[in-house]
Design a protein around this motif. Sequence first.
Motif, PDB file in Angstrom:
ATOM      1  N   UNK A  32     114.437  30.218  61.946  1.00 10.94           N
ATOM      2  CA  UNK A  32     113.815  31.116  62.962  1.00 10.94           C
ATOM      3  C   UNK A  32     114.526  30.895  64.252  1.00 10.94           C
ATOM      4  N   UNK A  33     114.098  31.722  65.124  1.00 10.29           N
ATOM      5  CA  UNK A  33     114.790  31.799  66.554  1.00 10.29           C
ATOM      6  C   UNK A  33     114.142  30.569  67.422  1.00 10.29           C
ATOM      7  N   UNK A  34     112.952  30.355  67.212  1.00  7.12           N
ATOM      8  CA  UNK A  34     112.231  29.225  67.709  1.00  7.12           C
ATOM      9  C   UNK A  34     111.450  28.314  67.042  1.00  7.12           C
ATOM     10  N   UNK A  35     110.394  28.019  66.998  1.00  8.03           N
ATOM     11  CA  UNK A  35     109.479  27.123  66.127  1.00  8.03           C
ATOM     12  C   UNK A  35     109.407  27.484  64.755  1.00  8.03           C
ATOM     13  N   UNK A  36     110.094  26.670  63.860  1.00  8.74           N
ATOM     14  CA  UNK A  36     109.658  26.982  62.335  1.00  8.74           C
ATOM     15  C   UNK A  36     108.379  26.774  61.885  1.00  8.74           C
ATOM     16  N   UNK A  37     107.801  25.736  61.972  1.00  7.95           N
ATOM     17  CA  UNK A  37     106.489  25.075  61.736  1.00  7.95           C
ATOM     18  C   UNK A  37     105.666  24.778  62.970  1.00  7.95           C
ATOM     19  N   UNK A  38     104.832  25.473  63.102  1.00  4.75           N
ATOM     20  CA  UNK A  38     104.018  25.356  64.751  1.00  4.75           C
ATOM     21  C   UNK A  38     102.711  25.382  64.528  1.00  4.75           C
ATOM     22  N   UNK A  39     102.084  24.421  65.065  1.00  2.00           N
ATOM     23  CA  UNK A  39     100.340  24.381  65.125  1.00  2.00           C
ATOM     24  C   UNK A  39      99.969  24.500  66.578  1.00  2.00           C
ATOM     25  N   UNK A  40      99.017  25.295  66.724  1.00  2.00           N
ATOM     26  CA  UNK A  40      98.720  25.605  68.093  1.00  2.00           C
ATOM     27  C   UNK A  40      97.171  26.070  67.987  1.00  2.00           C
ATOM     28  N   UNK A  41      96.580  26.178  69.327  1.00  2.00           N
ATOM     29  CA  UNK A  41      95.198  26.583  69.639  1.00  2.00           C
ATOM     30  C   UNK A  41      94.352  25.534  70.227  1.00  2.00           C
ATOM     31  N   UNK A  42      93.409  26.184  70.736  1.00  2.71           N
ATOM     32  CA  UNK A  42      92.404  25.135  71.644  1.00  2.71           C
ATOM     33  C   UNK A  42      91.274  24.671  70.718  1.00  2.71           C
ATOM     34  N   UNK A  43      91.062  25.214  69.521  1.00  6.92           N
ATOM     35  CA  UNK A  43      90.138  24.872  68.465  1.00  6.92           C
ATOM     36  C   UNK A  43      90.503  23.955  67.395  1.00  6.92           C
ATOM     37  N   UNK A  44      91.982  23.844  67.334  1.00  6.34           N
ATOM     38  CA  UNK A  44      92.032  22.506  66.308  1.00  6.34           C
ATOM     39  C   UNK A  44      93.236  23.232  65.259  1.00  6.34           C
ATOM     40  N   UNK A  45      93.908  22.647  64.875  1.00 11.40           N
ATOM     41  CA  UNK A  45      95.010  22.682  63.956  1.00 11.40           C
ATOM     42  C   UNK A  45      95.208  21.337  63.058  1.00 11.40           C
ATOM     43  N   UNK A  46      94.072  20.944  62.204  1.00  6.26           N
ATOM     44  CA  UNK A  46      94.040  19.592  61.701  1.00  6.26           C
ATOM     45  C   UNK A  46      94.035  19.589  59.978  1.00  6.26           C
ATOM     46  N   UNK A  47      94.634  18.589  59.782  1.00  4.95           N
ATOM     47  CA  UNK A  47      94.287  17.993  58.174  1.00  4.95           C
ATOM     48  C   UNK A  47      95.318  18.993  57.514  1.00  4.95           C
ATOM     49  N   UNK A  48      96.389  19.585  58.058  1.00  2.00           N
ATOM     50  CA  UNK A  48      97.287  20.461  57.240  1.00  2.00           C
ATOM     51  C   UNK A  48      98.541  19.579  56.463  1.00  2.00           C
ATOM     52  N   UNK A  49      99.048  20.154  55.748  1.00  3.33           N
ATOM     53  CA  UNK A  49     100.192  19.309  54.946  1.00  3.33           C
ATOM     54  C   UNK A  49     101.364  20.366  54.977  1.00  3.33           C
ATOM     55  N   UNK A  74      97.431  15.716  60.672  1.00  2.18           N
ATOM     56  CA  UNK A  74      98.474  16.529  59.633  1.00  2.18           C
ATOM     57  C   UNK A  74      99.495  15.748  59.095  1.00  2.18           C
ATOM     58  N   UNK A  75      99.948  16.071  57.789  1.00  5.78           N
ATOM     59  CA  UNK A  75     101.003  15.273  57.331  1.00  5.78           C
ATOM     60  C   UNK A  75     102.251  16.294  57.475  1.00  5.78           C
ATOM     61  N   UNK A  76     103.373  15.576  57.765  1.00  6.83           N
ATOM     62  CA  UNK A  76     104.522  16.081  57.951  1.00  6.83           C
ATOM     63  C   UNK A  76     105.454  15.306  56.922  1.00  6.83           C
ATOM     64  N   UNK A  77     105.942  15.756  55.719  1.00  9.52           N
ATOM     65  CA  UNK A  77     106.410  14.566  54.932  1.00  9.52           C
ATOM     66  C   UNK A  77     107.580  15.714  53.954  1.00  9.52           C
ATOM     67  N   UNK A  78     108.632  14.812  53.925  1.00 10.96           N
ATOM     68  CA  UNK A  78     109.888  15.110  53.047  1.00 10.96           C
ATOM     69  C   UNK A  78     110.452  16.730  53.351  1.00 10.96           C
ATOM     70  N   UNK A  79     110.617  16.712  54.517  1.00 11.10           N
ATOM     71  CA  UNK A  79     111.123  18.172  55.113  1.00 11.10           C
ATOM     72  C   UNK A  79     112.640  17.839  55.498  1.00 11.10           C
ATOM     73  N   UNK A  80     113.487  18.693  55.254  1.00  8.77           N
ATOM     74  CA  UNK A  80     114.848  18.818  56.070  1.00  8.77           C
ATOM     75  C   UNK A  80     114.852  19.628  57.323  1.00  8.77           C
TER      76      UNK A  80
END
Length: 185
Positions: A32-49, A74-80
């Motif tokens: 992508x041009x900018x963020x490939x994997x992006x969590x945002x928002x005032x109410x929460x972005x939680x518990x994602x894999x 969140x879990x961020x694992x085994x990415x390149x």
Amino acid sequence: ELSAIGRYGIILDSGGGSTTNFCQIIGNKVQSLSYALYCTGALGCNGNVFADNYAQTTNDGANPVYLQQFSGSNTIRDNVLVPTSAGGIQTVGTSNGNIISGNTIINAKYAGMEIDSDNNIITNNNILNPGQAANNTYVGIQFVGTATHNIVMGNFITGTTANKPAYGIREETGGDYNLIVGNYV
């Protein structure tokens, strides 16, 4: 495969009045041009894999993985991650309690990881050649602000190109109670 479709590759956005929790982003190839994997928002972005993804970004200053405020557990694992124009993984503000493990970050322009949150577990990551923008300037893993109570263990940080990182792991003034043990720098 998502390829240069716009500013963001995959975005979890809780700004529309509800949370974005417990999603699984697995096995994607994102360029992508900018963020490939992006969590945002005032109410929460939680518990994602976020696991087993390949992510490459091309715009200056946009990390492949970015956890904005209120993105915790969140879990961020085994990415390149290939951040040719930015750092690798960044957490901001109240993005607390994440597990960042087993990722490979290759040729980050800036820091391999920039952590500005608390209670994260950062283990067994390979950060290869961070700081490609300038020699002896950037960091493999950098704690900014008042990042506290983080565990950093078993990470491999190396610089084999002309531009090498200034520090393997750096903690700025204000960060306390971080455990940094058994890393290869």
